[in-house]
Design a protein around this motif. Structure first.
Motif, PDB file in Angstrom:
ATOM      1  N   UNK A 135      -6.438  35.854  70.830  1.00 56.30           N
ATOM      2  CA  UNK A 135      -7.725  36.360  70.355  1.00 56.30           C
ATOM      3  C   UNK A 135      -8.225  35.509  69.192  1.00 56.30           C
ATOM      4  N   UNK A 136      -9.526  35.563  68.947  1.00 52.72           N
ATOM      5  CA  UNK A 136     -10.105  34.896  67.783  1.00 52.72           C
ATOM      6  C   UNK A 136      -9.659  35.620  66.518  1.00 52.72           C
ATOM      7  N   UNK A 137      -9.601  34.865  65.433  1.00 56.80           N
ATOM      8  CA  UNK A 137      -9.342  35.440  64.113  1.00 56.80           C
ATOM      9  C   UNK A 137     -10.657  35.352  63.334  1.00 56.80           C
ATOM     10  N   UNK A 138     -11.151  36.484  62.834  1.00 60.85           N
ATOM     11  CA  UNK A 138     -12.395  36.438  62.057  1.00 60.85           C
ATOM     12  C   UNK A 138     -12.159  37.073  60.688  1.00 60.85           C
ATOM     13  N   UNK A 139     -13.203  37.095  59.865  1.00 58.58           N
ATOM     14  CA  UNK A 139     -13.042  37.701  58.558  1.00 58.58           C
ATOM     15  C   UNK A 139     -14.343  37.851  57.815  1.00 58.58           C
ATOM     16  N   UNK A 140     -14.371  38.816  56.912  1.00 57.91           N
ATOM     17  CA  UNK A 140     -15.563  39.025  56.103  1.00 57.91           C
ATOM     18  C   UNK A 140     -15.308  40.039  55.015  1.00 57.91           C
ATOM     19  N   UNK A 141     -16.308  40.158  54.134  1.00 56.20           N
ATOM     20  CA  UNK A 141     -16.131  40.971  52.919  1.00 56.20           C
ATOM     21  C   UNK A 141     -16.456  42.446  53.114  1.00 56.20           C
ATOM     22  N   UNK A 142     -17.399  42.781  53.992  1.00 60.07           N
ATOM     23  CA  UNK A 142     -17.975  44.130  54.098  1.00 60.07           C
ATOM     24  C   UNK A 142     -18.880  44.391  52.893  1.00 60.07           C
ATOM     25  N   UNK A 143     -19.528  43.341  52.424  1.00 59.70           N
ATOM     26  CA  UNK A 143     -20.469  43.470  51.310  1.00 59.70           C
ATOM     27  C   UNK A 143     -21.596  44.450  51.656  1.00 59.70           C
ATOM     28  N   UNK A 144     -21.900  45.358  50.690  1.00 61.95           N
ATOM     29  CA  UNK A 144     -23.038  46.276  50.835  1.00 61.95           C
ATOM     30  C   UNK A 144     -24.040  46.128  49.690  1.00 61.95           C
ATOM     31  N   UNK A 145     -23.502  46.037  48.476  1.00 61.08           N
ATOM     32  CA  UNK A 145     -24.349  46.204  47.285  1.00 61.08           C
ATOM     33  C   UNK A 145     -23.670  45.481  46.129  1.00 61.08           C
ATOM     34  N   UNK A 189     -15.656  28.066  53.154  1.00 61.64           N
ATOM     35  CA  UNK A 189     -15.522  29.520  53.159  1.00 61.64           C
ATOM     36  C   UNK A 189     -16.748  30.166  53.826  1.00 61.64           C
ATOM     37  N   UNK A 190     -16.518  31.238  54.581  1.00 54.58           N
ATOM     38  CA  UNK A 190     -17.599  31.935  55.281  1.00 54.58           C
ATOM     39  C   UNK A 190     -17.469  33.441  55.040  1.00 54.58           C
ATOM     40  N   UNK A 191     -18.472  34.189  55.440  1.00 53.47           N
ATOM     41  CA  UNK A 191     -18.407  35.658  55.370  1.00 53.47           C
ATOM     42  C   UNK A 191     -19.069  36.207  56.628  1.00 53.47           C
ATOM     43  N   UNK A 192     -18.284  36.845  57.486  1.00 54.61           N
ATOM     44  CA  UNK A 192     -18.798  37.287  58.783  1.00 54.61           C
ATOM     45  C   UNK A 192     -18.945  38.807  58.869  1.00 54.61           C
ATOM     46  N   UNK A 193     -18.942  39.492  57.715  1.00 56.47           N
ATOM     47  CA  UNK A 193     -19.076  40.957  57.743  1.00 56.47           C
ATOM     48  C   UNK A 193     -19.888  41.396  56.523  1.00 56.47           C
ATOM     49  N   UNK A 194     -21.184  41.647  56.742  1.00 53.51           N
ATOM     50  CA  UNK A 194     -22.057  42.078  55.646  1.00 53.51           C
ATOM     51  C   UNK A 194     -23.033  43.153  56.140  1.00 53.51           C
ATOM     52  N   UNK A 195     -23.549  43.917  55.189  1.00 52.70           N
ATOM     53  CA  UNK A 195     -24.531  44.975  55.499  1.00 52.70           C
ATOM     54  C   UNK A 195     -25.800  44.748  54.691  1.00 52.70           C
ATOM     55  N   UNK A 196     -26.944  44.940  55.330  1.00 53.31           N
ATOM     56  CA  UNK A 196     -28.242  44.721  54.688  1.00 53.31           C
ATOM     57  C   UNK A 196     -29.036  46.022  54.657  1.00 53.31           C
ATOM     58  N   UNK A 197     -30.280  45.918  54.185  1.00 53.30           N
ATOM     59  CA  UNK A 197     -31.187  47.073  54.185  1.00 53.30           C
ATOM     60  C   UNK A 197     -31.489  47.572  55.595  1.00 53.30           C
ATOM     61  N   UNK A 198     -31.090  46.825  56.625  1.00 53.52           N
ATOM     62  CA  UNK A 198     -31.272  47.340  57.983  1.00 53.52           C
ATOM     63  C   UNK A 198     -30.254  48.447  58.291  1.00 53.52           C
ATOM     64  N   UNK A 199     -29.196  48.573  57.462  1.00 54.19           N
ATOM     65  CA  UNK A 199     -28.356  49.785  57.538  1.00 54.19           C
ATOM     66  C   UNK A 199     -28.183  50.305  56.121  1.00 54.19           C
ATOM     67  N   UNK A 200     -26.986  50.229  55.541  1.00 51.97           N
ATOM     68  CA  UNK A 200     -26.783  50.864  54.242  1.00 51.97           C
ATOM     69  C   UNK A 200     -26.502  49.878  53.117  1.00 51.97           C
ATOM     70  N   UNK A 201     -26.916  48.621  53.289  1.00 58.09           N
ATOM     71  CA  UNK A 201     -26.801  47.661  52.192  1.00 58.09           C
ATOM     72  C   UNK A 201     -28.063  47.680  51.347  1.00 58.09           C
ATOM     73  N   UNK A 202     -28.028  46.976  50.201  1.00 58.68           N
ATOM     74  CA  UNK A 202     -29.211  46.984  49.328  1.00 58.68           C
ATOM     75  C   UNK A 202     -29.964  45.653  49.326  1.00 58.68           C
ATOM     76  N   UNK A 203     -29.398  44.603  49.927  1.00 64.24           N
ATOM     77  CA  UNK A 203     -30.129  43.341  50.022  1.00 64.24           C
ATOM     78  C   UNK A 203     -30.723  43.207  51.425  1.00 64.24           C
ATOM     79  N   UNK A 204     -31.892  42.608  51.500  1.00 63.25           N
ATOM     80  CA  UNK A 204     -32.479  42.331  52.807  1.00 63.25           C
ATOM     81  C   UNK A 204     -31.628  41.254  53.491  1.00 63.25           C
ATOM     82  N   UNK A 205     -31.754  41.117  54.799  1.00 65.32           N
ATOM     83  CA  UNK A 205     -31.009  40.043  55.484  1.00 65.32           C
ATOM     84  C   UNK A 205     -31.334  38.663  54.902  1.00 65.32           C
TER      85      UNK A 205
END
Ligand code: AMP
Ligand code: ZN
Ligand code: FE
Ligand code: FE
Length: 293
Positions: A239-249, A1-17
Motif C-alpha cells: 500500500x501507499x504510505x501517506x501523511x499529514x497534520x490534520x491542520x484545522x486552525x 516536506x508535504x502535508x496531505x491532511x488539512x481542513x479548510x472553511x469548506x468543513x471545520x477549518x478556519x482558513x480558506x483553501x
C-alpha cells in the motif's frame, strides 16, 4: 516536506483553501492536500490557487465510516465529484449533518447553555455544521475557555451534548472513492488503536479487500514508533504510505500546517507515489499535481 491532511472553511477549518495553499508555499512545503470532512467543496479553490502559485496540490476528502461499532476515517484523494453516485453519497452525509446540528443544540439548551442554531450557522458559513463550529461559538460566548474544553466537557464522544452522525459503511466509502477515480487511504490508524488495539490489522485486511490503497502512517499524533509500524504494515500489503497534520486552525493548540505538534515531517516521497498513481488513473490531474511542467 508535504502535508496531505488539512481542513479548510469548506468543513471545520478556519482558513480558506486558498489561504492554506498560500501558507504552504510560505512554509516551503512541496505539496499540500485538502481533506475536508464529507465535502469536496473546497477543492476547486485549492486547485485554482495551486495553479496560480505553482504549488502541487492534491484535492481530497475525509469520510467518516463505521465498521463493527468502531468509527474511523477514510481519506479519498483525487476524486471526481461529478459522478452521480459520488454526489448522492455526499448529499446523504450533508443531510445527516443538517439533522444533527439542531439535536446537538437542543442537548446544550437542556444543559442550560445558551446557544442558537443561527449562531452556529453563522460560524459555519457555507460549510456543513461540525462540532468545532459549535465549540468556537461556546468559546466566544465565554461558556468555555477554549475549543478543547468544549470537547472535553460537552461535545466529545460520551459527553452530555454528543450526538453521533450518520456514517458511510467502509465498503460504500471505498467504492465511492474508487468509482470517482480516487485513491482510498486509511486515516490516522493511531486513533483506531487508541479505541481498540486488536482491531487495526483485521480492519486493514478487510479494507484492502474493499479497495484500500494507502495508510496514513505520518500523522501529528503518531509517535515515531507508530509511524514506523504503520509504514511497515502498509509496505507489507503493497500500500501507499501517506501523511499529514490534520491542520484545522492556527494557534488553537491543535496541529499546525506542515509541522503538526512540532516534529511532524511528511516525506516528499509520500506525495510523489500518490501523484504517480493518481496521474495514471486521472490524467487530467497532471497539471494540478505538477503545475511547474
Ligand atoms: P464532527 O465531524 O462534527 O463530528 O467533528 C469532528 C471534528 O471535531 C474533528 O475533525 C476534530 O476537528 C474535532 N474533534 C473531535 N473530537 C475532538 C476532541 N476530543 N477534541 C478536540 N477536537 C475534537
Ligand atoms: Zn475536523
Ligand atoms: Fe480524521
Ligand atoms: Fe481530519
Amino acid at each position: 516536506m508535504v502535508d496531505l491532511h488539512t481542513h479548510s472553511t469548506a468543513s471545520d477549518g478556519t482558513w480558506s483553501p486558498g489561504r492554506i495553499v498560500e501558507e504552504a508555499v510560505r512554509l516551503g512545503l512541496r505539496a499540500v492536500g485538502l481533506t475536508d470532512h464529507d465535502s469536496v467543496d473546497g477543492n476547486a479553490e485549492l486547485v485554482e490557487t495551486g495553479r496560480t502559485l505553482g504549488l502541487p496540490v492534491v484535492p481530497g476528502v475525509e469520510i467518516s465510516t463505521r465498521w463493527n461499532g468502531v468509527t474511523f476515517h477514510l481519506l479519498g484523494y483525487g476524486i471526481d465529484p461529478r459522478i452521480p453516485a459520488v454526489k448522492a453519497a455526499f448529499d446523504r452525509l450533508a443531510r445527516s449533518r443538517e439533522a444533527r446540528a439542531p439535536r446537538m443544540l437542543a442537548r446544550l439548551q437542556d444543559l442550560g447553555v445558551p446557544i442558537t442554531l443561527e449562531e452556529v450557522r453563522a460560524e459555519a458559513g457555507t460549510a456543513l455544521v461540525g462540532r468545532p463550529h459549535v465549540a468556537r461559538v461556546l468559546v466566544r460566548k465565554g461558556v468555555v475557555r477554549d475549543v478543547q474544553e468544549a470537547f472535553d466537557r460537552l461535545l466529545g464522544r460520551g459527553r452530555p451534548a454528543y450526538v453521533d452522525k450518520d456514517r458511510l459503511d467502509p465498503a460504500e466509502a471505498c467504492q465511492t472513492i474508487r468509482r470517482a477515480g480516487g485513491v482510498a487511504v486509511l486515516a490516522h490508524p493511531g486513533l483506531i488503536e487508541e479505541d481498540d488495539p486488536a482491531l487495526l490489522r483485521p480492519l486493514l485486511d478487510h479494507l484492502v479487500e474493499l479497495g484500500l490503497e494507502g495508510v496514513e502512517a505520518f500523522y501529528s499524533r503518531h509517535t515515531r514508533e507508530q509511524q514506523e509500524r504503520y509504514r511497515s504494515l502498509a509496505v507489507q500489503r503493497n500500500l501507499l504510505v501517506t501523511g499529514g497534520s490534520d491542520f484545522h486552525e492556527p494557534g488553537s493548540g491543535g496541529p499546525a500546517l506542515g509541522t503538526g505538534y512540532g516534529s511532524l515531517e511528511v516525506p516528499d516521497a509520500c506525495f510523489e507515489a500518490l501523484a504517480r498513481l493518481l496521474k495514471e488513473r486521472r490524467p487530467e490531474l497532471g497539471p494540478v499535481l505538477n503545475p511547474g511542467l
